[in-house]
Design an enzyme around this catalytic site. Structure first.
Site, PDB file in Angstrom:
ATOM      1  N   ALA A   8       0.835  -1.260  -0.005  1.00 40.49           N
ATOM      2  CA  ALA A   8      -0.030   0.047  -0.004  1.00 40.49           C
ATOM      3  C   ALA A   8       0.791   1.393  -0.025  1.00 40.49           C
ATOM      4  O   ALA A   8       0.337   2.313   0.515  1.00 40.49           O
ATOM      5  CB  ALA A   8      -1.049  -0.184   1.229  1.00 40.49           C
ATOM      6  N   ASP A  32      -1.011  -4.714   3.145  1.00 39.14           N
ATOM      7  CA  ASP A  32       0.239  -4.376   3.507  1.00 39.14           C
ATOM      8  C   ASP A  32       0.466  -4.919   4.791  1.00 39.14           C
ATOM      9  O   ASP A  32      -0.171  -5.338   5.744  1.00 39.14           O
ATOM     10  CB  ASP A  32       0.518  -2.923   3.756  1.00 39.14           C
ATOM     11  CG  ASP A  32       1.650  -2.179   3.402  1.00 39.14           C
ATOM     12  OD1 ASP A  32       2.059  -1.910   2.426  1.00 39.14           O
ATOM     13  OD2 ASP A  32       2.504  -2.336   4.464  1.00 39.14           O
ATOM     14  N   ARG A  88      19.242  -1.849  -9.505  1.00 37.62           N
ATOM     15  CA  ARG A  88      17.858  -2.997  -9.402  1.00 37.62           C
ATOM     16  C   ARG A  88      18.333  -4.112  -8.927  1.00 37.62           C
ATOM     17  O   ARG A  88      17.936  -4.933  -8.398  1.00 37.62           O
ATOM     18  CB  ARG A  88      17.137  -2.990 -10.882  1.00 37.62           C
ATOM     19  CG  ARG A  88      16.366  -1.914 -10.977  1.00 37.62           C
ATOM     20  CD  ARG A  88      15.511  -1.896 -12.384  1.00 37.62           C
ATOM     21  NE  ARG A  88      14.419  -0.921 -12.463  1.00 37.62           N
ATOM     22  CZ  ARG A  88      14.496   0.061 -12.741  1.00 37.62           C
ATOM     23  NH1 ARG A  88      15.691   0.530 -13.378  1.00 37.62           N
ATOM     24  NH2 ARG A  88      13.455   1.093 -13.071  1.00 37.62           N
ATOM     25  N   SER A 119       7.327  -5.121  -8.641  1.00 38.97           N
ATOM     26  CA  SER A 119       8.311  -5.122  -7.639  1.00 38.97           C
ATOM     27  C   SER A 119       9.759  -5.225  -8.566  1.00 38.97           C
ATOM     28  O   SER A 119       9.862  -5.942  -9.536  1.00 38.97           O
ATOM     29  CB  SER A 119       8.327  -6.334  -6.596  1.00 38.97           C
ATOM     30  OG  SER A 119       6.894  -6.230  -5.991  1.00 38.97           O
ATOM     31  N   ASP A 148       7.616   2.076 -19.215  1.00 40.39           N
ATOM     32  CA  ASP A 148       8.744   2.597 -19.875  1.00 40.39           C
ATOM     33  C   ASP A 148       8.201   3.245 -21.223  1.00 40.39           C
ATOM     34  O   ASP A 148       8.764   4.359 -21.660  1.00 40.39           O
ATOM     35  CB  ASP A 148       9.905   1.682 -20.509  1.00 40.39           C
ATOM     36  CG  ASP A 148      10.616   1.138 -19.132  1.00 40.39           C
ATOM     37  OD1 ASP A 148      10.751   1.757 -18.118  1.00 40.39           O
ATOM     38  OD2 ASP A 148      10.811  -0.052 -19.135  1.00 40.39           O
ATOM     39  N   HIS A 175      13.669  -4.177 -18.012  1.00 36.33           N
ATOM     40  CA  HIS A 175      13.183  -2.877 -17.521  1.00 36.33           C
ATOM     41  C   HIS A 175      14.070  -2.224 -16.402  1.00 36.33           C
ATOM     42  O   HIS A 175      14.260  -2.428 -15.396  1.00 36.33           O
ATOM     43  CB  HIS A 175      11.949  -3.161 -16.600  1.00 36.33           C
ATOM     44  CG  HIS A 175      11.209  -1.966 -15.794  1.00 36.33           C
ATOM     45  ND1 HIS A 175      10.990  -0.762 -16.425  1.00 36.33           N
ATOM     46  CD2 HIS A 175      11.125  -1.790 -14.336  1.00 36.33           C
ATOM     47  CE1 HIS A 175      10.673  -0.071 -15.367  1.00 36.33           C
ATOM     48  NE2 HIS A 175      10.853  -0.446 -14.193  1.00 36.33           N
TER      49      HIS A 175
END
Length: 310
Positions: A8, A32, A88, A119, A148, A175
């Protein structure tokens, strides 16, 4: 139809907000792990109903997956956000365990759900979700290409000084700042190639700005962006729930398409009620093929870290 959003935070709450006021789903559940956090976000969004005119039922829950039962689509945004200077790749160790646990809990209550992974690192987390759950490839979709491409079209709009909604363009590949491939050659303004309006130098700058679009926002905001990511997720969910069959670049499992196998990476997809309904293979030029292969190699190098998790 019911949508669950796990996480959340800024992206998850924005996604819930957009889905609600656009009437994409009849019910949205925010979940959450932080006590009261999802409940508070859901209550805040609910109090917009009379001023924005939506009828979507929205609720929040603290880690109670039973309340997500019967979801048609589940969006996984949970995990720590990328911080300034963080790659990442550095997120893998932390977020992999979170995504795997979330996917297993979700499927225990919504066994037929289509899972949308947000995620980071998104391509690797999509691959993890696919392998950890054993679901067919059509039911695990990574969202990154939609975001993107949205950024790509925005930068093209600014360079052209034309409305973004009149521009059609896509980004394929991983990504990531160095792995995405903005396809400037295929970008068009109302059907006319943008190369008719922009020089090679201008197009190169647009592509470069697109590739660092996420990092640019992270440096400005001090955390990952959320408005465009949340809206991009809602756009993808809309195509699934309402069977719109939009062509959206998404990270999905390739099985020979684009010369790649056993990897989740961004390619043009037809998205409908069954999730991934078709991978669209466009003819790439040799230079684009080389970039795509390089992007796939980079994604695989991140996937190698998953050996200790799977």
């Amino acid at each position: 139809m019911k949508v669950t959003i796990v996480g959340a935070g800024n992206v998850g709450a924005t996604c819930a907000d957009v889905i609600s006021y656009r009437g994409i789903a009849s019910e949205v559940v925010l979940l959450d792990i932080k006590e009261g956090f999802a409940e508070g976000k859901a209550l805040d969004i609910s109090q917009c109903a009379t001023t924005t005119g939506f009828n979507t039922k929205i609720s929040g829950t603290t880690n109670d997956y039973a309340k997500t039962a019967g979801s048609s689509v589940v969006v996984i945004t949970s995990g720590i956000p990328r911080k300034p200077g963080m790659t990442r790749e550095e997120l893998i160790g932390i977020n992999a365990g979170i995504v795997k646990n979330v996917a297993e809990n979700i499927l225990a209550h919504s066994p037929n759900a289509i899972i949308v992974v947000v995620s980071n690192p998104m391509d690797t987390m999509t691959y993890l979700a696919l392998k950890a759950t054993g679901l067919p490839k059509n039911r695990i979709i990574g969202m990154g290409g939609a975001l993107d491409s949205s950024r790509f079209k925005t930068y093209l709009s600014q360079a052209l000084n034309k409305p973004a909604n009149d521009i059609h363009a896509m980004v394929i590949g991983g990504h990531g700042d160095t792995t995405m491939i903005p396809l400037t050659r295929l970008a068009a303004y109302n059907g006319v190639p943008v190369s008719e309006f922009l020089s090679e130098e201008q197009l190169a700058k647009v592509a470069a700005d697109t590739m660092v679009g996420g990092a640019t926002l992270t440096s400005l905001l001090g955390t990952s962006a959320w408005y465009a990511p949340g809206a991009s997720v809602a756009f993808l969910v809309d195509s699934i729930l309402n069977d719109q069959k939009r062509m959206i670049p998404c990270s999905v499992l390739l099985e020979g398409e684009y010369g790649q196998s056993d990897i989740c990476i961004g390619v043009p997809c037809i998205i409908g009620k069954n999730g991934l309904e078709q991978i669209v293979e466009i003819e790439l030029y040799d230079a684009e093929k080389a970039l795509f292969a390089k992007s796939a190699d980079a994604v695989r190098s991140m996937n190698d870290v998953l050996e200790s998790v799977l």
